[in-house]
Design a protein around this motif. Sequence first.
Motif, PDB file in Angstrom:
ATOM      1  N   ARG A 138      32.334  41.999  36.573  1.00 42.54           N
ATOM      2  CA  ARG A 138      32.150  40.334  36.060  1.00 42.54           C
ATOM      3  C   ARG A 138      31.804  39.729  37.376  1.00 42.54           C
ATOM      4  NH1 ARG A 138      35.986  36.150  33.153  1.00 42.54           N
ATOM      5  NH2 ARG A 138      34.633  34.739  33.100  1.00 42.54           N
ATOM      6  N   VAL A 139      30.823  38.874  37.326  1.00 36.93           N
ATOM      7  CA  VAL A 139      30.510  38.037  38.234  1.00 36.93           C
ATOM      8  C   VAL A 139      30.645  36.565  37.755  1.00 36.93           C
ATOM      9  CG1 VAL A 139      28.663  37.091  39.917  1.00 36.93           C
ATOM     10  CG2 VAL A 139      28.675  39.515  39.339  1.00 36.93           C
ATOM     11  N   ASP A 140      31.855  35.896  38.250  1.00 38.77           N
ATOM     12  CA  ASP A 140      32.211  34.771  37.848  1.00 38.77           C
ATOM     13  C   ASP A 140      31.836  33.650  39.157  1.00 38.77           C
ATOM     14  OD1 ASP A 140      33.495  32.342  37.011  1.00 38.77           O
ATOM     15  OD2 ASP A 140      35.697  33.237  37.164  1.00 38.77           O
ATOM     16  N   ALA A 141      30.478  32.911  39.042  1.00 38.18           N
ATOM     17  CA  ALA A 141      30.108  32.205  39.930  1.00 38.18           C
ATOM     18  C   ALA A 141      30.907  30.983  40.032  1.00 38.18           C
ATOM     19  CB  ALA A 141      28.597  32.052  39.719  1.00 38.18           C
ATOM     20  N   ALA A 142      31.144  30.635  38.793  1.00 40.10           N
ATOM     21  CA  ALA A 142      31.819  29.090  38.819  1.00 40.10           C
ATOM     22  C   ALA A 142      33.179  29.211  39.378  1.00 40.10           C
ATOM     23  CB  ALA A 142      31.624  28.606  37.355  1.00 40.10           C
ATOM     24  N   GLY A 143      33.859  30.261  39.093  1.00 37.30           N
ATOM     25  CA  GLY A 143      35.195  30.521  39.688  1.00 37.30           C
ATOM     26  C   GLY A 143      35.214  30.934  40.958  1.00 37.30           C
ATOM     27  N   GLY A 144      34.115  31.544  41.613  1.00 40.40           N
ATOM     28  CA  GLY A 144      34.092  32.315  42.867  1.00 40.40           C
ATOM     29  C   GLY A 144      34.865  33.623  43.126  1.00 40.40           C
ATOM     30  N   LYS A 145      34.749  34.230  41.865  1.00 34.99           N
ATOM     31  CA  LYS A 145      35.485  35.474  41.898  1.00 34.99           C
ATOM     32  C   LYS A 145      34.492  36.698  41.444  1.00 34.99           C
ATOM     33  CE  LYS A 145      39.886  33.725  40.565  1.00 34.99           C
ATOM     34  NZ  LYS A 145      41.094  33.834  39.999  1.00 34.99           N
ATOM     35  N   LEU A 146      34.838  37.981  41.832  1.00 38.60           N
ATOM     36  CA  LEU A 146      34.062  39.056  41.524  1.00 38.60           C
ATOM     37  C   LEU A 146      35.184  40.127  40.973  1.00 38.60           C
ATOM     38  CD1 LEU A 146      31.331  40.315  41.769  1.00 38.60           C
ATOM     39  CD2 LEU A 146      31.810  41.045  44.252  1.00 38.60           C
ATOM     40  N   THR A 147      35.041  40.524  39.639  1.00 35.05           N
ATOM     41  CA  THR A 147      35.742  41.801  39.054  1.00 35.05           C
ATOM     42  C   THR A 147      35.355  42.943  39.737  1.00 35.05           C
ATOM     43  OG1 THR A 147      36.414  40.233  37.219  1.00 35.05           O
ATOM     44  CG2 THR A 147      36.933  42.773  37.174  1.00 35.05           C
ATOM     45  N   LEU A 148      36.026  43.914  40.330  1.00 37.58           N
ATOM     46  CA  LEU A 148      35.422  45.139  40.881  1.00 37.58           C
ATOM     47  C   LEU A 148      36.387  46.217  40.409  1.00 37.58           C
ATOM     48  CD1 LEU A 148      35.385  43.762  44.571  1.00 37.58           C
ATOM     49  CD2 LEU A 148      33.225  44.362  42.915  1.00 37.58           C
ATOM     50  N   LYS A 149      35.860  47.522  40.293  1.00 32.69           N
ATOM     51  CA  LYS A 149      36.699  48.525  39.973  1.00 32.69           C
ATOM     52  C   LYS A 149      36.623  49.237  41.300  1.00 32.69           C
ATOM     53  CE  LYS A 149      36.454  52.895  37.473  1.00 32.69           C
ATOM     54  NZ  LYS A 149      35.779  53.574  36.219  1.00 32.69           N
ATOM     55  N   HIS A 150      37.556  49.284  42.056  1.00 34.56           N
ATOM     56  CA  HIS A 150      37.496  49.810  43.366  1.00 34.56           C
ATOM     57  C   HIS A 150      38.646  51.177  43.888  1.00 34.56           C
ATOM     58  CE1 HIS A 150      41.551  48.164  44.197  1.00 34.56           C
ATOM     59  NE2 HIS A 150      41.181  47.104  43.606  1.00 34.56           N
ATOM     60  N   GLY A 151      38.223  51.680  44.654  1.00 33.00           N
ATOM     61  CA  GLY A 151      39.080  52.709  45.040  1.00 33.00           C
ATOM     62  C   GLY A 151      40.462  52.292  45.945  1.00 33.00           C
ATOM     63  N   PRO A 152      41.014  53.139  46.501  1.00 34.92           N
ATOM     64  CA  PRO A 152      42.155  52.722  47.011  1.00 34.92           C
ATOM     65  C   PRO A 152      42.136  51.729  48.187  1.00 34.92           C
ATOM     66  CG  PRO A 152      42.422  55.090  46.917  1.00 34.92           C
ATOM     67  CD  PRO A 152      40.819  54.880  46.433  1.00 34.92           C
ATOM     68  N   LEU A 153      42.966  50.711  48.419  1.00 39.86           N
ATOM     69  CA  LEU A 153      42.739  49.701  49.573  1.00 39.86           C
ATOM     70  C   LEU A 153      43.869  50.147  50.568  1.00 39.86           C
ATOM     71  CD1 LEU A 153      41.871  46.604  47.599  1.00 39.86           C
ATOM     72  CD2 LEU A 153      39.965  48.150  48.927  1.00 39.86           C
ATOM     73  N   PRO A 154      43.980  51.006  51.597  1.00 38.95           N
ATOM     74  CA  PRO A 154      45.031  51.295  52.429  1.00 38.95           C
ATOM     75  C   PRO A 154      45.383  50.136  53.131  1.00 38.95           C
ATOM     76  CG  PRO A 154      43.117  52.775  52.623  1.00 38.95           C
ATOM     77  CD  PRO A 154      42.507  51.483  51.683  1.00 38.95           C
ATOM     78  N   ASN A 155      44.530  49.271  53.494  1.00 40.54           N
ATOM     79  CA  ASN A 155      45.276  48.023  54.313  1.00 40.54           C
ATOM     80  C   ASN A 155      46.138  47.158  53.446  1.00 40.54           C
ATOM     81  OD1 ASN A 155      42.662  47.380  52.919  1.00 40.54           O
ATOM     82  ND2 ASN A 155      42.722  45.483  54.372  1.00 40.54           N
TER      83      ASN A 155
END
Length: 65
Positions: free
Chosen positions: A1-18
């Motif tokens: 989902r791209v929420d331009a009004a809210g300034g957010k992006l919904t992503l299906k992501h892999g592990p984020l080790p950091n």
Amino acid sequence: RVDAAGGKLTLKHGPLPNLKMGAMTMAFPVKDTAWLKSVKVGDQVRIAVERVNGIMTVVALEPAK
């Protein structure tokens, strides 16, 4: 989902080790809302996520190769 009004992006992501996060789907605010004009649902992107003022934020975004 791209929420331009809210300034957010919904992503299906892999592990984020950091951030010590496993793979999941999650909405993230983005550092630069102009990026949201260049992505659409279904695009594959490479991202970097960091804590900015305590909030996990997309700080780099580019098309996946």
